[in-house]
Each structure stands twice: as structure tokens, then as C-alpha cells.
Design a protein around this motif. Structure first.
Motif, short mmCIF file in Angstrom:
data_model
loop_
_atom_site.label_atom_id
_atom_site.label_comp_id
_atom_site.label_asym_id
_atom_site.label_seq_id
_atom_site.Cartn_x
_atom_site.Cartn_y
_atom_site.Cartn_z
N GLU A 195 0.81 -1.22 0.00
CA GLU A 195 0.00 0.00 0.00
C GLU A 195 0.85 1.27 0.00
O GLU A 195 0.31 2.37 0.08
N ARG A 196 2.16 1.13 -0.08
CA ARG A 196 3.01 2.31 -0.10
C ARG A 196 2.77 3.11 -1.39
O ARG A 196 2.51 2.54 -2.44
N PRO A 197 2.84 4.45 -1.32
CA PRO A 197 2.73 5.23 -2.55
C PRO A 197 3.87 4.89 -3.49
O PRO A 197 5.01 4.65 -3.07
N ARG A 198 3.55 4.90 -4.79
CA ARG A 198 4.51 4.47 -5.81
C ARG A 198 4.95 5.68 -6.63
O ARG A 198 4.13 6.40 -7.20
N VAL A 199 6.26 5.88 -6.67
CA VAL A 199 6.86 7.01 -7.39
C VAL A 199 7.65 6.45 -8.57
O VAL A 199 8.52 5.59 -8.39
N LEU A 200 7.36 6.94 -9.77
CA LEU A 200 7.93 6.36 -10.99
C LEU A 200 8.81 7.36 -11.74
O LEU A 200 8.44 8.52 -11.93
#
Length: 386
Positions: A195-200
């Protein structure tokens, strides 16, 4: 009428210009695409498009090899007898235009997406090549039958100040176009076990895309206790002197800083699974990754440099940070993740801008207008003759 589209990779033609090629075919053009050999040539042919490989090495500086490439292009154009040649990137612009002049092709269009390694790198090799490339550009891009398409206002000013081309022959078309509907319709997906925010960061894995700053920013955020999942999409580019070695990337993975996805075909699906897209690049033409992310309604974080600031207006549809500043990048990522409502506000504004300024229909329409400037006068005498 016949048109030749010339790029330095078949991947570029397939991913960035196939919609243009298909539109040209619908307009009645006979279209030939040319590039160095690669796996995407077969995909272009599967669409019913003509594609031919060239004996071209992107990094070659061998005079004999380069002369052979130029002569190959001249012979090809004399055989095909197109009315127009459209080259993409600086090397293809120079070689395609010189060959077109020698072959008697009446119309030459060149799209330069950013200034390239020779103009952006501080390496000695790039500095030595710069005056040579400037001279070749002046020779290749000049003439009444030529038009130069640039993707951002900074590059327009740069070319004008450098006297590389007649300012009246420059056209500003922002980007290569994105099918915004395709990205907007992508179904949002998230892994149930993370559930961690995903940074791309999705790009060619080059140092001047800001990879070092991205990794250092992630490292700082981890030390600050910020929970996130950093994703890196793309592959090293051996044809570019600024490529990041694969061993370095695997070292970042081993350190637990990033998840490396490699090449991703389904960008719409990937973007639908992330929360923030960053691109800390040093300079761009107009970055397609940011436009695709904007079409998905994602918040964008990028550098305040040419090309990137064409897509992002600070604190309106994204956040701008100084080039080469990993601390500012880390702070911007934290702002988007932690300030309530900020990500949604930026993402909604980004989606609106993508639809109204960067959709592929807009870009293709403007490109066809440039073709018409050069080709309609050529066709007029034949149409008026009895």
C-alpha cells in the motif's frame, strides 16, 4: 506523393511516429520509414507500413563509414524519388537533409527533439564536436524548401540566436503527440500486498535524465522515514555516451532503493499503478513520459529546464525543481505525498493541459500543415495543367 520518415531507431518510429505515418497514408501519401535495423521494424511492417533498415551506427565518427551512410541515403532517395523527407533527431536531420539535397528532393522537414548529447554534455568529446555539428546544421537546414520543427520555445530561441536556420522557417510543435484517450481510460490498479505510494521515473537510462538525483532523493526520503516504493522503468542506451551502466542500476536495486522494471511496453498500465511521476532531466525537447502521465491525471514533478517546463507550470499542474538538486526533488515528492488534496489538484490540471495541448491529433494536424506549406506549391502546377 511519397514521404520518407527517417529516425535513428526503429523503436522511435514505432512508439512516437507510427500514428503520423498512418495518418499520412490515410491522406494519400506513399510512406517509407527508414532507420537502423531493430525488432520494431517487423512491427511497423505488420501495420502495413513500408520500413527499410539502414547501415547506420548512432555513435560512429568514422569518416568512411559516415560517407558510406550518406551515399546509401542518396541512392535510396534517388530510387524512391519522394517529394518530402522528414528527419528526426540531429543526426538524422543532418544526414537526411544533405542526402535529400544531393538527390534532388524538393521538400525537407526536420524535427529536433532537444539539442542532443553534443549540445547538452560538458564532456570534451561533445565540446569538440559542437562547432562541426553547428556547421553541418547550417548547411543541412537551410534553403527555401526546408522547415525545422522544434518542440519548445527555449530551443526556438536557441536556434534563432545561433543563426542555425532562417527564423521564418522554424515551426513550434509541442511534442510528438500522445493518444490521451488511451491513457485516460487505463484502469487504476494497485498491488494488494503493498500500500506504499509508488513514485515512478520512466526514461532512457541516461545520466542527463537525472537518475543520480532521483536515486539520491529516494535515499534521503528513506533516511527521513518516508515510506514509498520507487520504480525505475527503462533500459540503458548503449548508443548514447551518457548511458548509465547496468551494473550501477543493479547496485541501486541491491541497495533496496528502487525496483527496476526494465523496458515496459504497456505504459498506460504502468501509469495506472503509480501515484507520482518524476523526471529530473537536464534538458528535453518535450518529454513524452510527462504527457502520458498527465493524460492519466497524475501529479508531475520535473526540473525547471527547457522542454519540461513546457509541460509543467509550477504548482498549477505539477511541481518544478532546480536541475541537479536531489534535496529539492525529495522535498517535492514529500509535498505531493503528504499534503492533502495536492496530488489530485495537480493531476486534474495536468490531464486538462494534456488533452488541450499535447494530444496526437493536434500534433499530427500541425505537422501536416508544415508538409502542406512545402508540398502544395509543388503539386499546384500539375493540378492546374490541362
Amino acid at each position: 506523393m511519397k514521404a520518407v520518415l527517417f529516425a535513428n531507431t526503429d523503436w522511435y518510429l514505432y512508439n512516437f511516429r507510427r500514428s503520423l505515418a498512418m495518418s499520412l497514408r490515410r491522406q494519400g501519401y506513399d510512406v517509407l520509414l527508414i532507420s537502423p535495423p531493430g525488432p520494431y521494424g517487423a512491427k511497423l511492417r505488420a501495420l502495413g507500413l513500408r520500413w527499410e533498415p539502414l547501415p547506420m551506427a548512432r555513435r560512429s565518427l568514422n569518416p568512411l563509414r559516415e560517407a558510406a551512410l550518406l551515399w546509401h541515403l542518396v541512392r535510396l532517395l534517388r530510387r524512391e524519388q519522394p517529394v518530402l523527407v522528414h528527419g528526426f533527431t540531429i543526426k538524422c536531420a543532418v544526414y537526411g537533409s544533405l542526402a535529400a539535397r544531393l538527390a534532388g528532393v524538393p521538400a525537407r522537414v526536420n524535427a529536433v527533439a532537444g539539442m542532443g548529447y553534443v549540445f547538452t554534455s560538458s564532456q570534451m568529446k561533445a565540446r569538440l564536436l559542437r562547432p562541426v555539428v553547428r556547421g553541418l546544421l547550417r548547411l543541412a537546414l537551410g534553403g527555401r524548401g526546408a522547415r525545422l520543427i522544434l518542440q519548445n520555445a527555449d530551443d526556438v530561441a536557441l536556434f534563432q540566436q545561433a543563426g542555425l536556420v532562417d527564423p521564418q522557417h522554424i515551426r513550434l510543435i509541442r511534442g510528438s503527440g500522445v493518444n490521451c484517450a488511451q491513457f485516460a481510460l487505463a484502469t487504476r490498479t494497485r498491488s494488494a500486498d503493498d500500500e506504499r505510494p509508488r513514485v515512478l521515473l520512466a526514461c532512457r537510462l541516461l545520466w542527463d535524465k537525472g537518475l543520480d538525483e532521483f536515486v539520491n532523493a529516494i535515499r534521503q526520503l528513506r533516511l527521513q522515514g518516508c515510506s514509498l516504493h520507487a520504480l525505475l522503468a527503462g533500459t540503458p542506451d548503449p548508443g548514447n555516451p551518457a548511458t548509465v551502466p547496468e551494473a550501477t542500476i543493479r547496485g541501486w536495486v541491491a541497495e533496496g532503493l528502487v525496483t527496476w522494471l526494465g523496458h515496459v511496453d504497456d505504459m498506460a498500465g504502468l501509469l495506472a499503478s503509480v501515484d507520482v511521476v518524476v523526471l529530473p532531466s537536464y534538458r528535453e525537447g518535450l518529454p513524452r513520459t510527462l504527457v502520458e502521465a498527465a493524460a492519466c491525471g497524475l501529479p508531475l514533478i520535473t526540473t525547471d529546464v527547457p522542454g519540461c517546463r513546457e509541460v509543467v507550470t509550477d504548482d498549477v499542474d505539477g511541481l518544478l525543481v532546480p536541475k541537479g538538486n536531489s534535496e529539492a526533488l525529495a522535498h517535492a515528492i514529500r509535498r505531493v505525498l503528504e499534503i492533502p488534496g495536492l496530488a489530485q489538484r495537480l493531476g486534474e490540471a495536468a490531464r486538462l493541459k494534456a488533452r488541450t495541448q499535447f494530444d496526437e491529433h493536434i500534433v499530427i494536424e500541425h505537422t501536416l500543415e508544415v508538409y502542406a506549406e512545402l508540398c502544395d506549391p509543388l503539386a499546384a502546377p500539375a493540378e492546374s495543367s490541362p
